[in-house]
Design an enzyme around this catalytic site. Structure first.
Site, PDB file in Angstrom:
ATOM      1  N   ASP A  62       0.832  -1.199   0.000  1.00  0.00           N
ATOM      2  CA  ASP A  62       0.000   0.000   0.000  1.00  0.00           C
ATOM      3  C   ASP A  62       0.867   1.250   0.000  1.00  0.00           C
ATOM      4  O   ASP A  62       2.079   1.183  -0.251  1.00  0.00           O
ATOM      5  CB  ASP A  62      -0.983  -0.024   1.161  1.00  0.00           C
ATOM      6  CG  ASP A  62      -0.289  -0.022   2.520  1.00  0.00           C
ATOM      7  OD1 ASP A  62       0.889   0.371   2.616  1.00  0.00           O
ATOM      8  OD2 ASP A  62      -0.934  -0.419   3.502  1.00  0.00           O
ATOM      9  N   LEU A  63       0.266   2.393   0.253  1.00  0.00           N
ATOM     10  CA  LEU A  63       1.017   3.646   0.098  1.00  0.00           C
ATOM     11  C   LEU A  63       2.119   3.820   1.145  1.00  0.00           C
ATOM     12  O   LEU A  63       2.947   4.737   1.018  1.00  0.00           O
ATOM     13  CB  LEU A  63       0.061   4.843   0.033  1.00  0.00           C
ATOM     14  CG  LEU A  63      -1.058   4.969   1.067  1.00  0.00           C
ATOM     15  CD1 LEU A  63      -0.526   5.568   2.336  1.00  0.00           C
ATOM     16  CD2 LEU A  63      -2.160   5.831   0.492  1.00  0.00           C
TER      17      LEU A  63
END
Lengths: 134, 134, 134, 134
Positions: free
Chosen positions: D18-19
């Protein structure tokens, strides 16, 4: 550019299947992306490292032909061939084939471009070298 | 067939973003599918119930043009318009637009067909009615 | 710390369901995370911005009790309550309830900590303020 | 019941991150589930086939301790050990270890039960046999 075809072996995982009991349509893009990133790595390019270096490889277009559905436990290969498309763009030509019989399940063509730190398309040297010539 | 355009409002969730910090390419197909299923429901067709009744709506082709990237917290709409394609097939013409400005982020055309219990394409009456006539 | 309970309304999407026809177990963590990030935003903390500022909120433990299964089309709420756990840690106490009847579907307790740029636990002032006192 | 420990080798895929640039918390449940289903298959039980036969193996509780984060390209193993928990329930004790160093990344305990066609807990003979013995 060589005609080399790179290929990754994978296996359907149950959580990738939806209520139709087959692999969900969106998951094929995960398979294709994973194979592309393995291909890049094979060529010496690490996608995560490129991203950290503010070089963004971005998809412009995805054309996917669904030929048949993968189901739980299926083994398959995802192939990757890369070709230049004009001066700035490139395309990944990909196939997913069920194994061991080699049945074609999906054909994909993913067109993309490299963006620099400012989000502008540019000829990323790392990518150009891969596509490139004599 | 009417020219009605159906639309669903959604919001980017952080877990949908990948290490580039933008929505992962595959997730747009989730968005498009969710909007299609809401459209079908709006027309009186429940995808899960159709599946349970052994009528499978299957995607044959997905053509996706990525215009710009959605990022964490973005609000957007996903539109759905359906049209016949030949005697058996249909296409969903879809757009994702960032809101409130309405900027076009993705254009998609999803072609599909209905399969009966034996996996053969057929004119599912429920779907024909949606596409059809007077 | 207040007893305020924050809550987000969501709806099951078909692609979140697996071949059992119910929401896949892992997806509940997506729901819980989304609600936590909305809670943080409500408190003035943007998870993506915190990450960009090299403050990482990290999960140490997740305890999830699955009471009943969400199915396609279900509407539900995800609640979030935050509490301190010792000097450095915090816990999110969360519930997923099917609506409109309010039936409890899942209880979760997510314990976490803030990591600084060097990956060391620390009292992130932004988080401390949320948890804190007079 | 034997003390055999079953283990599956896997590799982090970029789309699972994810980020924060690390594997998203929910994805570990995908890893654990995939390893459990491979374990069942190894024991002669096909999860998809069980589901088609209206025997639902359902998770009641998941306790996950996140020790360290997997990052892009990491190789890891997911182990599975099964034990009875009372008369009707069973637990999968699982570990995720980064390879080749064997560093513990996650410990999990997944408690479940078998539901019959009517959704009632029962001693599914197929599962009992696995747990059973002298």
């Amino acid at each position: 550019m060589s005609d080399e075809v790179f290929s990754v072996e994978m296996e359907v995982r149950d959580y990738e299947c939806d209520l139709q009991g087959i692999v969900n349509n969106s998951v094929y893009q995960n398979y294709l992306e994973h194979a592309r990133h393995k291909f890049l790595l094979h060529k010496g390019l690490d996608f995560a490292a490129l991203t950290a270096a503010k070089i963004h490889l971005v998809v412009l277009k995805a054309e996917l032909e669904y030929k048949a559905s993968l189901t739980p436990g299926d083994l398959f290969t995802v192939s990757v061939r890369m070709e230049a498309e004009g001066r700035l763009k490139w395309a990944f030509v990909q196939e997913i084939r069920k194994q061991p019989e080699g049945k074609l399940m999906l054909k994909g063509r993913i067109t993309g471009v490299s963006l620099n730190e400012k989000g502008r398309p540019f000829q990323a040297p790392q990518v150009m070298e891969m596509l490139g010539g004599e």
